[in-house]
Every structure is written in structure tokens, then in C-alpha cells.
Design a protein around this motif. Sequence first.
Motif, PDB file in Angstrom:
ATOM      1  N   LEU A 112       0.811  -1.262  -0.223  1.00 40.07           N
ATOM      2  CA  LEU A 112      -0.034   0.007  -0.238  1.00 40.07           C
ATOM      3  C   LEU A 112       1.047   1.207  -0.065  1.00 40.07           C
ATOM      4  CD1 LEU A 112      -3.017  -0.950   2.466  1.00 40.07           C
ATOM      5  CD2 LEU A 112      -2.830  -0.909   0.018  1.00 40.07           C
ATOM      6  N   GLY A 113       1.999   1.432   0.491  1.00 34.92           N
ATOM      7  CA  GLY A 113       2.798   2.473   0.635  1.00 34.92           C
ATOM      8  C   GLY A 113       2.214   3.651   1.540  1.00 34.92           C
ATOM      9  N   LEU A 114       2.131   3.321   2.779  1.00 34.12           N
ATOM     10  CA  LEU A 114       1.476   4.377   3.737  1.00 34.12           C
ATOM     11  C   LEU A 114       2.467   4.818   4.845  1.00 34.12           C
ATOM     12  CD1 LEU A 114       1.030   2.162   6.211  1.00 34.12           C
ATOM     13  CD2 LEU A 114      -0.892   1.717   5.245  1.00 34.12           C
ATOM     14  N   ASP A 115       3.867   4.505   4.507  1.00 30.74           N
ATOM     15  CA  ASP A 115       4.919   5.158   5.277  1.00 30.74           C
ATOM     16  C   ASP A 115       5.259   6.482   4.957  1.00 30.74           C
ATOM     17  OD1 ASP A 115       5.696   4.660   2.818  1.00 30.74           O
ATOM     18  OD2 ASP A 115       7.879   3.995   3.298  1.00 30.74           O
ATOM     19  N   HIS A 116       4.313   7.382   5.071  1.00 26.39           N
ATOM     20  CA  HIS A 116       4.319   8.845   5.090  1.00 26.39           C
ATOM     21  C   HIS A 116       2.993   9.439   5.611  1.00 26.39           C
ATOM     22  CE1 HIS A 116       4.889  12.811   3.867  1.00 26.39           C
ATOM     23  NE2 HIS A 116       6.191  12.613   3.738  1.00 26.39           N
ATOM     24  N   ASP A 173      10.414   0.650  -4.633  1.00 20.42           N
ATOM     25  CA  ASP A 173      11.135  -0.154  -3.889  1.00 20.42           C
ATOM     26  C   ASP A 173      10.545  -0.513  -2.614  1.00 20.42           C
ATOM     27  OD1 ASP A 173      11.670   2.245  -2.751  1.00 20.42           O
ATOM     28  OD2 ASP A 173      13.997   1.807  -2.561  1.00 20.42           O
ATOM     29  N   ALA A 174       9.256  -0.215  -2.309  1.00 19.40           N
ATOM     30  CA  ALA A 174       8.418  -0.477  -1.120  1.00 19.40           C
ATOM     31  C   ALA A 174       8.238  -1.909  -0.983  1.00 19.40           C
ATOM     32  CB  ALA A 174       7.415   0.470  -1.040  1.00 19.40           C
ATOM     33  N   THR A 175       8.386  -2.320   0.275  1.00 22.09           N
ATOM     34  CA  THR A 175       7.849  -3.896   0.459  1.00 22.09           C
ATOM     35  C   THR A 175       6.913  -4.143   1.563  1.00 22.09           C
ATOM     36  OG1 THR A 175       9.692  -4.059   2.470  1.00 22.09           O
ATOM     37  CG2 THR A 175      10.532  -4.388  -0.096  1.00 22.09           C
ATOM     38  N   LEU A 176       6.624  -5.179   1.640  1.00 20.82           N
ATOM     39  CA  LEU A 176       5.362  -5.457   2.709  1.00 20.82           C
ATOM     40  C   LEU A 176       5.852  -5.442   4.126  1.00 20.82           C
ATOM     41  CD1 LEU A 176       4.405  -9.027   1.483  1.00 20.82           C
ATOM     42  CD2 LEU A 176       3.259  -6.951   0.739  1.00 20.82           C
ATOM     43  N   ARG A 177       7.250  -5.304   4.404  1.00 21.49           N
ATOM     44  CA  ARG A 177       7.811  -4.938   5.803  1.00 21.49           C
ATOM     45  C   ARG A 177       7.735  -3.408   5.837  1.00 21.49           C
ATOM     46  NH1 ARG A 177       8.393  -4.927  10.968  1.00 21.49           N
ATOM     47  NH2 ARG A 177      10.465  -4.175  11.579  1.00 21.49           N
ATOM     48  N   ASP A 178       7.769  -2.706   4.969  1.00 25.85           N
ATOM     49  CA  ASP A 178       7.787  -1.297   5.012  1.00 25.85           C
ATOM     50  C   ASP A 178       5.904  -0.922   5.368  1.00 25.85           C
ATOM     51  OD1 ASP A 178      10.317  -0.601   4.166  1.00 25.85           O
ATOM     52  OD2 ASP A 178       9.641  -0.722   2.058  1.00 25.85           O
ATOM     53  N   ASP A 179       5.389  -1.502   4.875  1.00 23.24           N
ATOM     54  CA  ASP A 179       3.981  -1.367   5.215  1.00 23.24           C
ATOM     55  C   ASP A 179       3.601  -1.688   6.844  1.00 23.24           C
ATOM     56  OD1 ASP A 179       2.948  -0.356   2.981  1.00 23.24           O
ATOM     57  OD2 ASP A 179       1.953  -1.975   2.524  1.00 23.24           O
ATOM     58  N   VAL A 180       4.141  -2.756   7.302  1.00 22.82           N
ATOM     59  CA  VAL A 180       4.157  -2.993   8.748  1.00 22.82           C
ATOM     60  C   VAL A 180       4.829  -1.987   9.712  1.00 22.82           C
ATOM     61  CG1 VAL A 180       4.821  -4.841  10.359  1.00 22.82           C
ATOM     62  CG2 VAL A 180       4.086  -5.588   8.125  1.00 22.82           C
ATOM     63  N   LYS A 181       6.156  -1.653   9.106  1.00 21.54           N
ATOM     64  CA  LYS A 181       7.054  -0.503  10.176  1.00 21.54           C
ATOM     65  C   LYS A 181       5.926   0.787   9.888  1.00 21.54           C
ATOM     66  CE  LYS A 181      11.207  -0.111   9.444  1.00 21.54           C
ATOM     67  NZ  LYS A 181      12.781  -0.021   8.765  1.00 21.54           N
ATOM     68  N   ALA A 182       5.385   0.951   8.830  1.00 20.63           N
ATOM     69  CA  ALA A 182       4.475   2.270   8.879  1.00 20.63           C
ATOM     70  C   ALA A 182       3.450   2.401   9.994  1.00 20.63           C
ATOM     71  CB  ALA A 182       3.882   2.439   7.475  1.00 20.63           C
ATOM     72  N   GLY A 218      10.585  -8.972  17.687  1.00 24.96           N
ATOM     73  CA  GLY A 218      10.308  -7.793  16.798  1.00 24.96           C
ATOM     74  C   GLY A 218       9.077  -8.687  15.928  1.00 24.96           C
ATOM     75  N   ILE A 219       8.194  -7.365  15.494  1.00 28.15           N
ATOM     76  CA  ILE A 219       6.900  -8.016  14.707  1.00 28.15           C
ATOM     77  C   ILE A 219       7.049  -7.478  13.373  1.00 28.15           C
ATOM     78  CG2 ILE A 219       4.444  -7.291  14.574  1.00 28.15           C
ATOM     79  CD1 ILE A 219       4.344  -6.666  17.384  1.00 28.15           C
ATOM     80  N   ARG A 220       6.899  -8.336  12.453  1.00 21.18           N
ATOM     81  CA  ARG A 220       7.552  -8.227  10.967  1.00 21.18           C
ATOM     82  C   ARG A 220       6.354  -8.715  10.125  1.00 21.18           C
ATOM     83  NH1 ARG A 220      12.522  -7.826  10.630  1.00 21.18           N
ATOM     84  NH2 ARG A 220      12.711  -8.500   8.289  1.00 21.18           N
ATOM     85  N   THR A 221       5.216  -8.955  10.600  1.00 26.77           N
ATOM     86  CA  THR A 221       4.077  -9.242   9.507  1.00 26.77           C
ATOM     87  C   THR A 221       2.761  -8.356  10.069  1.00 26.77           C
ATOM     88  OG1 THR A 221       3.234 -11.094  10.742  1.00 26.77           O
ATOM     89  CG2 THR A 221       4.910 -11.801   9.083  1.00 26.77           C
ATOM     90  N   SER A 222       1.970  -8.163   9.057  1.00 29.41           N
ATOM     91  CA  SER A 222       0.844  -7.403   9.136  1.00 29.41           C
ATOM     92  C   SER A 222      -0.170  -8.370  10.252  1.00 29.41           C
ATOM     93  CB  SER A 222      -0.061  -6.923   8.155  1.00 29.41           C
ATOM     94  OG  SER A 222      -0.145  -8.273   7.224  1.00 29.41           O
ATOM     95  N   ALA A 223      -0.211  -9.650  10.121  1.00 29.66           N
ATOM     96  CA  ALA A 223      -0.810 -10.461  10.793  1.00 29.66           C
ATOM     97  C   ALA A 223      -0.573 -10.333  12.395  1.00 29.66           C
ATOM     98  CB  ALA A 223      -1.020 -12.011  10.528  1.00 29.66           C
TER      99      ALA A 223
END
Length: 534
Positions: free
Chosen positions: A166-170, A192-201, A263-268
Motif C-alpha cells: 500500500l505504501g502508507l509510510d508517510h 522499492d517499497a516492501t510488505l515490511r515497509d507497510d508493517v513498519k509504517a 520484533g513484529i514483522r508481519t501485518s497479521a
Amino acid sequence: MNEKRSEQSGAARTGVRARGGSLAPGSVVGDGRYRLLAQFGIDERAGAHLWRARDGQLRRDVALTLLVGDPADAESARMARRTLERAAHAAKFSHDGVARVLDVLSLGSGITSSEGLLGVVVTEWTKGTDLIDLVAEHPVAPLTAARMVQKLAEAVEQAHHSGLVLGLDHPQRLRMTSDGALRLAFPGPLPDATLRDDVKAIGAVLYLLLTGRWALPGGPAAIPAAPHAPNGRLVPPRTLVPSVPQELSSLAVRTIEDGGHGGIRTSAAILQALGQAAAVEERTQLMKAQAAAGVKAEEDDGTVWTTKKPIKDKARRRKLALGVTVLVVAAVGILAWLGMLAISFFQNDPTSGGPPINVAQPTTSAQAPPPSTQAAPPPSTQTGQAQIGAAVAPSSASVYNPDGDGDNTSRAKNTVDGDPGTTWRTDQYNQQFPTIKQGVGIVASFDNPINLAKVTIAANSPGTVVELRAADSKNPNLSSTRVLGTATLNGQSTDITLPQPTQGQYFIIWITQLSKTGGKYQSQIGELTFLPAQ
């Protein structure tokens, strides 16, 4: 806060001009179909400028993510194409937490190189408040923050199951809707956004709501960056705001930071952890409420408790004895006087009973006074001028904007909450009304019609010109409303007094000219007070 946003917007526009573009409110893009209304941010990492615009063909507001760059730069063009491809894939995704993608424009397909754009992502407009305004005054309550982020995490989980980033890291890509939910309003993930970037966001958004600080790189200048300890670790939210529960504070840090244990790395995983943390906080709040209710009940049961021993003071005892003696003597005297009155009342002496009364004839004291001696009416009745009564609070207040969706709609209620310190403000414009639109205002609704005589506007927006208008409904056409009075705001408070009271149930404070500060145009209102005639 507004100054920082102005500086950011100015820098963004300068960058566009440097690339040959000219983006400003009132200009058009996309073969002249979309007219820009107001800029809501810029993601510097991708040269993505976030705008609200008006679709001239369908006559509705839309959100535009404008990818600004030089078409001759092969790398910039490649990155823009990748972002547009991802946005096009997201058009098939449907969730309340993500604005629906309506169209994707690229060079040669909807835009030209002369516009200084590499692409445009068109999405439906999301009414509500951006996150900068949401945390500008104070952080969000922990339980509310957890529930808000939980809804956003559900959208991320569903998108990841579909293989979408989704790219919500802003933070400026997100908005809070009128029902309090978070929504990705400006889709368009980085190449270059990844699934992990969404989770961190998601963790960064939780951190922002709890502290008012952004914990990922590339955030807007209007939001302070999250601090780091000397060892490079992110400072937990609980350290900055002690009222944040330990579970939510740890969850935010574990989601953002890479590496380490736990650490938490997945959206689930974050969705499950959010549910647990929210449940714990909800139980904690419930127990606090029950405890407070128990203390209140004990305080109100009428029992008086004391642990002090009586004070042995001879002087106070003498004063108390003297006071009791005086009261006894006074009581005896009163009883004796009442006895004498009773004896006098029952005597047969006709001279002691007062003058004889003929019950067949009324006494002169009961006759009505002649007209000349009757009380004169109040001065207001004699002159015909209405007096001002006590203020009447509207049942609701909402943004009135016949040209669009309104400005900061979630804060309209601040104008009638009884606190001038909480404000509603318009969007920030680069041009004065009516260049972009006729105006914007607040419509106040009452449960029953009132006989309005005066309105007091508490606002610190000198030079703002307003009209007081009467309407027959909550969302009328501007042409059907009636102007009752005008004023130019000056000082902390401005009055609009009507020549004659007007009966009505809906009244609009209509702004026709904005306050100007530093080359920008924006006005705010702290409180509206409606005073009827007596």
C-alpha cells in the motif's frame, strides 16, 4: 505549525518550478480536467505532491498524487512508471481503509511533458482531517489510538494477502475520516517499497498518535522526528508520554525496529498484538472507571468520618457555654412575647381589635390604583427595540461549502463547544477568495427556531470578512440564503447585531475574504455565540 506547513508547501512549489512545472491552486493538470484546489503535503522521497483537486468532467473533488520530475531523467521516469504500475494494481483493491483509485495518468496518456509531471494517481477524495492537524494540539488517547491503527492494520493485512504493497509510510498520505478511522488517502507506493515497509509504517503511525512524533525517515518538516537513545535505539513512547501503557509503547517500538528478539514483522502479527493491547487498555480503563465510581458512591453516602480527637481548649469551652446561655435567654424572651400577643388577640375589648370591617364593601386598599399611578412599562417596550436574551447553543455545527467538501470538517464542532481555545480553521490558500471558490463557512443548526438578535464571533483572524446568513435547511444553495449582516473580524471578538431580530433554525457564518499572513490566506474561528431577542 501553520508556518512550518507554509514553508514546506513553498519548498514544494519551488521544486516544481525548477523542473519546468507550475503547480498552484487554480492551475489545471491532466489535459485540463483536474483543477488544483489545495496542497496537503509532499513526499520528498518520490517527488510526490499531494493535492485536492476538482474533476471538471464529473464535478466532484478528487485526491491527486502528482509525481514531479524531469522526463529526460531516465531513472526518475523509471521509478515513476513503477509507482504508477503499483497504483494501477491497487485499483482492483477495495477496503474502507484505502481510498479507491479512479485513474492513473502517465506521459502520453493523460499528461504531457510540458506539465513537469511524470505521472498522476487519481483517487476519490477522503473527507476528514490530516494527521498533522490531528496531533497538532496533543497526542491521541492510547485506547483511541490503538483502535484507529487496528482498522488501518486490517486494510494492510487484506492487501498483503492480495500481494499488494500500500505504501502508507508517510503521515501526509493518511487522513482521519469523520467517523474516526484512519484511511490511506493518497495511494502510490514507492518503487522499492516492501510488505515490511507497510508493517513498519503501522508502528510509526501508532508512535505518532501516542507522541506527536514521526519515527521513520523522510517525514514532513511539520512533525518532529522521534528521538533516539545514545545506543541508536528508538526512545519508547512511554518515556515521552508517561500515560502511554507499556503494552502499546513496546508494540510501537517492536514494530518499527528491525532485528532483535520479539520484533513484529508481519501485518497479521501486529494486528493480533494490537487487538491484545487494546483489550488490556480497555480493561484498565474500565477498572479505573469502576474504582472512581466506587469512590464517588462512598463520598456521597452522607456518612461523616473523622480521626481527630476533640480539642481540649478551656477558652473555647467558656465561649461555647456563654453562647448557649445567650440563646436560652433569647428563646425565653421570644416565648414571653408570643404569649402576650396571644392574650391580646383573645381579649373582648373592642378597641383592641382594630377598626370594624364591613365585609359587604371592599376596602380602599384593595381597589386598583388610578391609571396615572400604574407602573410604567419597561423602556424597551416603549421604544420598540428588542433586548438581548441569554445565549442559545446550537445543536450542531458543520462546514458549509457549496463548491466542494469543506475545510477541516471534523473540527467544525469546535466553534460551538463553549471553549474559544479550540478552533476551526479553513484550508490554507495561495489566492484570496473568490479566485478559487466563492467562500466557505460554518452552518449552525438549532433544534427549534430562535429569534436571533446578535452573533458574537471569537476569532484571531484580523481582516477576515464574514456574512451572517439565514437558511431554510442545513445544506442550502448559497443563492437561497439571506444576508442578515456583515462584519470584518478585528481583535479577539467581533459582534454582528441585527437591525431587527430574525426567526430561523439555520444560520451560516459565511467567509468571503480570508485573513492574510505571510503571503498565505487562512482564517480561523474559536467560538460562535448566538444571542436571541427576549
